[in-house]
Design a protein around this motif. Structure first.
Motif, short mmCIF file in Angstrom:
data_model
loop_
_atom_site.label_atom_id
_atom_site.label_comp_id
_atom_site.label_asym_id
_atom_site.label_seq_id
_atom_site.Cartn_x
_atom_site.Cartn_y
_atom_site.Cartn_z
N ALA A 206 -32.75 7.03 1.78
CA ALA A 206 -31.69 7.86 1.21
C ALA A 206 -31.13 8.83 2.25
O ALA A 206 -29.91 9.01 2.36
CB ALA A 206 -32.22 8.64 0.01
N GLY A 207 -32.02 9.46 3.03
CA GLY A 207 -31.55 10.37 4.06
C GLY A 207 -30.71 9.68 5.12
O GLY A 207 -29.69 10.21 5.56
N ALA A 208 -31.15 8.48 5.52
CA ALA A 208 -30.40 7.75 6.55
C ALA A 208 -29.03 7.32 6.03
O ALA A 208 -28.01 7.49 6.73
CB ALA A 208 -31.20 6.52 6.99
N VAL A 209 -28.99 6.77 4.81
CA VAL A 209 -27.71 6.34 4.25
C VAL A 209 -26.79 7.53 4.02
O VAL A 209 -25.59 7.47 4.27
CB VAL A 209 -27.94 5.56 2.93
CG1 VAL A 209 -26.62 5.29 2.22
CG2 VAL A 209 -28.66 4.24 3.22
N ALA A 210 -27.36 8.65 3.55
CA ALA A 210 -26.55 9.85 3.32
C ALA A 210 -25.91 10.34 4.63
O ALA A 210 -24.73 10.71 4.65
CB ALA A 210 -27.41 10.95 2.71
N ALA A 211 -26.71 10.33 5.70
CA ALA A 211 -26.18 10.78 6.99
C ALA A 211 -25.06 9.87 7.48
O ALA A 211 -24.01 10.35 7.93
CB ALA A 211 -27.30 10.85 8.02
N LEU A 212 -25.27 8.56 7.37
CA LEU A 212 -24.25 7.61 7.82
C LEU A 212 -22.98 7.72 6.97
O LEU A 212 -21.87 7.73 7.49
CB LEU A 212 -24.80 6.19 7.77
CG LEU A 212 -25.91 5.87 8.80
CD1 LEU A 212 -26.48 4.50 8.52
CD2 LEU A 212 -25.36 5.95 10.21
N ALA A 213 -23.16 7.77 5.65
CA ALA A 213 -22.00 7.82 4.75
C ALA A 213 -21.24 9.12 4.92
O ALA A 213 -20.00 9.14 4.93
CB ALA A 213 -22.47 7.65 3.30
N ASN A 214 -21.97 10.23 5.06
CA ASN A 214 -21.30 11.52 5.23
C ASN A 214 -20.50 11.56 6.53
O ASN A 214 -19.37 12.05 6.57
CB ASN A 214 -22.34 12.64 5.21
CG ASN A 214 -21.73 14.00 5.44
OD1 ASN A 214 -21.09 14.57 4.56
ND2 ASN A 214 -21.91 14.54 6.64
N GLY A 215 -21.10 11.04 7.61
CA GLY A 215 -20.41 11.05 8.89
C GLY A 215 -19.16 10.19 8.90
O GLY A 215 -18.20 10.50 9.60
N ARG A 216 -19.18 9.13 8.11
CA ARG A 216 -18.05 8.20 8.14
C ARG A 216 -17.00 8.48 7.07
O ARG A 216 -15.81 8.35 7.30
CB ARG A 216 -18.56 6.77 8.00
CG ARG A 216 -17.50 5.70 8.21
CD ARG A 216 -18.11 4.32 8.24
NE ARG A 216 -17.12 3.28 8.46
CZ ARG A 216 -16.68 2.90 9.65
NH1 ARG A 216 -17.14 3.50 10.74
NH2 ARG A 216 -15.77 1.95 9.78
N PHE A 217 -17.47 8.85 5.87
CA PHE A 217 -16.54 8.96 4.74
C PHE A 217 -16.46 10.35 4.10
O PHE A 217 -15.67 10.56 3.18
CB PHE A 217 -16.91 7.94 3.65
CG PHE A 217 -16.92 6.52 4.14
CD1 PHE A 217 -15.74 5.87 4.44
CD2 PHE A 217 -18.12 5.85 4.32
CE1 PHE A 217 -15.75 4.56 4.88
CE2 PHE A 217 -18.14 4.54 4.77
CZ PHE A 217 -16.95 3.89 5.06
N GLY A 218 -17.31 11.28 4.52
CA GLY A 218 -17.24 12.62 3.96
C GLY A 218 -18.38 12.93 3.00
O GLY A 218 -19.19 12.07 2.65
N ALA A 219 -18.43 14.19 2.56
CA ALA A 219 -19.57 14.69 1.79
C ALA A 219 -19.71 14.06 0.42
O ALA A 219 -20.78 14.11 -0.18
CB ALA A 219 -19.46 16.21 1.65
N ALA A 220 -18.63 13.49 -0.14
CA ALA A 220 -18.72 12.88 -1.46
C ALA A 220 -19.29 11.46 -1.43
O ALA A 220 -19.73 10.94 -2.46
CB ALA A 220 -17.34 12.86 -2.12
N SER A 221 -19.29 10.83 -0.25
CA SER A 221 -19.69 9.42 -0.19
C SER A 221 -21.17 9.18 -0.49
O SER A 221 -21.51 8.15 -1.10
CB SER A 221 -19.31 8.84 1.17
OG SER A 221 -19.89 9.59 2.22
N PRO A 222 -22.11 10.07 -0.10
CA PRO A 222 -23.50 9.80 -0.45
C PRO A 222 -23.74 9.69 -1.96
O PRO A 222 -24.51 8.83 -2.40
CB PRO A 222 -24.26 11.00 0.14
CG PRO A 222 -23.41 11.43 1.29
CD PRO A 222 -22.00 11.22 0.82
N VAL A 223 -23.07 10.53 -2.75
CA VAL A 223 -23.31 10.47 -4.20
C VAL A 223 -22.73 9.18 -4.78
O VAL A 223 -23.25 8.64 -5.77
CB VAL A 223 -22.73 11.70 -4.92
CG1 VAL A 223 -23.45 12.96 -4.47
CG2 VAL A 223 -21.22 11.83 -4.72
N LEU A 224 -21.68 8.64 -4.19
CA LEU A 224 -21.14 7.37 -4.66
C LEU A 224 -22.09 6.22 -4.33
O LEU A 224 -22.26 5.29 -5.13
CB LEU A 224 -19.76 7.13 -4.04
CG LEU A 224 -18.67 8.11 -4.48
CD1 LEU A 224 -17.36 7.79 -3.76
CD2 LEU A 224 -18.47 8.06 -6.00
N ALA A 225 -22.72 6.28 -3.15
CA ALA A 225 -23.73 5.27 -2.82
C ALA A 225 -24.90 5.34 -3.78
O ALA A 225 -25.43 4.32 -4.23
CB ALA A 225 -24.20 5.47 -1.38
#
Length: 448
Positions: free
Chosen positions: A403-422
């Protein structure tokens, strides 16, 4: 006193030979709370700790945040197997003393390398989650064990809420880095209290009957009964009910082991998915709230972070009573609520909406954690609990790291809202899978 025929009606007050009473379970929960305090309260302050250790910008904070988690996951299966062989109390004491040593080393570290090594040792030598749950599973079963596991989660949630507040309050007087030295007294005190508790069961004695090996945690007066009950709950759900009477139990003696192995894999899969879906929103919640709520205070964002955990503390006991006999249904509903709550985070643009979606996520968190505890308690019947809970911790920590790894990647690429969508997508998929393990499937397994 023998094992209760219907353990779901029993509380913590009754004590089996080699078992634990209410006060003893509460003592274990208190020890888990204090041991979790530093482990959960100090990592949020890594960005304040690292500049004095040679990392002026705190660039390594994200990596160091998960270092204890990674090494806890790697060490948990080993410590679980050793607990089954040498005694659960002994290995639980080892975990508390391991935390004490690692906190002392972290507080005394004068370089980034030394501090990193201390965090590695914290993860590998700690592992209080698996050690505590294995200790409890050796003395309790059925509903009493699932209540105890629910209580342990409550201890962790209470630490998660209270510890950062206390660390922040002490920071003007004691640097967060040196607070590790102060916090080392907590697991040391917990070890002293645990030393007064009994060794549950007889570690290392093979389980009686049906070819179940290594169930030494069953203990006197319990091992055979727990093993006898194991085939009645092949899927680890529903509190051990077997429908159809007939030859269900007799047939299970030859065919239940394969479903039980399958059900354990299902438990691990749901544990991974649930931890992934819920933890993925943690790292960037504060930045998301600050984006959507300009000028919001740090106190408000802290309360928003704590709301789901406060929900668990308020409603876990009632949820356990309501879903004790239908854990898969509760788990499926929990995943749905988590998905709705996470999706709401992506749309929230005012404080009332944020509060609402955090409470929705809290409801899902409560349902999921409680129902996973029920499923884990049933899966532990007739099994060596140290090994099972060690593997369960490995899976849980793996979900957190992913979860931490995906959150970091998604946030860096798509912004702070993307981790919750994943997280929303993962929770919806898991909800569909959990629905497939509802009553009709369990009944087919009972007749297999």
């Amino acid at each position: 006193m023998t094992v209760d025929a219907a353990p779901r009606t029993c509380g913590f007050g009754a004590v089996d030979p080699g078992g634990l009473g209410r006060r003893q379970v509460h003592a274990v929960a208190a020890c888990y709370f204090v041991a979790s305090f530093a482990a959960l309260g100090l990592p949020p302050y890594l960005t304040a700790i690292l500049p004095a250790l040679g990392d002026p910008d705190g660039r390594w904070a994200g990596v160091l945040y998960i270092v204890p988690t990674v090494f806890s996951a790697l060490g948990a299966p080993l410590w679980g197997r050793l607990a089954d062989r040498f005694g659960r109390k002994r290995l639980l004491l080892r975990a508390q003393l391991g935390l004490t040593v690692s906190f002392l080393l972290a507080g005394a570290a004068d370089s980034l390398t030394a501090f990193t090594l201390a965090l590695v040792l914290q993860g590998f030598l700690g592992g209080t989650f698996a050690a505590t749950n294995g200790y409890l599973a050796a003395a309790l079963d059925g509903a009493r064990l699932s209540r105890a596991l629910t209580l342990m989660q409550g201890s962790a949630r209470a630490s998660l809420v209270a510890a950062p507040i206390l660390v922040g309050a002490l920071s003007p007087w004691i640097d967060p880095h040196r607070q590790y030295l102060l916090m080392a007294a907590l697991p040391l005190a917990a070890a002293g209290l645990l030393a007064l508790l009994p060794e549950p069961g007889r570690p290392g004695v093979p389980g009686a009957g049906r070819g179940v090996k290594g169930s030494g945690g069953a203990g006197p007066g319990k091992g055979a009964a727990a093993t006898e009950e194991a085939p009645d709950t092949p899927d680890g759900g529903g509190g051990g009910d077997v429908s159809g009477g007939g030859g269900g139990v007799a047939d299970a003696s030859s065919s239940a082991e394969a479903p039980r192995r399958g059900s354990l894999r299902v438990l691990y899969a749901f544990e991974f998915a649930f931890v992934f879906a819920t933890v993925i929103s943690f790292p960037y919640l504060i930045s998301l709230a600050e984006q959507r709520l300009p000028g919001v205070s740090g106190t408000t964002t802290g309360v928003l972070f704590a709301l789901p955990h406060l929900c668990y503390l308020a409603f876990a006991a009632r949820t356990h009573t309501a879903f004790l006999h239908r854990p898969h249904t509760g788990l499926a509903l929990g995943f749905v609520l988590v998905a709705l709550g996470l999706a709401g985070h992506a749309l929230a643009d005012s404080l009332p909406v944020f509060v609402t979606v955090r409470l929705l996520l809290g409801a899902g968190l409560t349902l999921g954690l409680v129902c996973l505890a029920v499923l884990a308690a049933e899966a532990a019947r007739g099994r060596a609990p140290g090994r099972m809970f060690g593997t369960l911790e490995f899976v849980s920590k793996g979900g957190a790291v992913a979860a931490g790894a995906v959150a970091a990647l998604a946030n860096g690429r798509f912004g702070a809202a993307s981790p919750v969508l994943a997280g929303t997508a993962a929770a919806l998929l898991a909800a569909v899978a959990a629905t497939a393990f509802s009553s009709p499937v369990r009944q087919r397994w009972s007749h297999s």
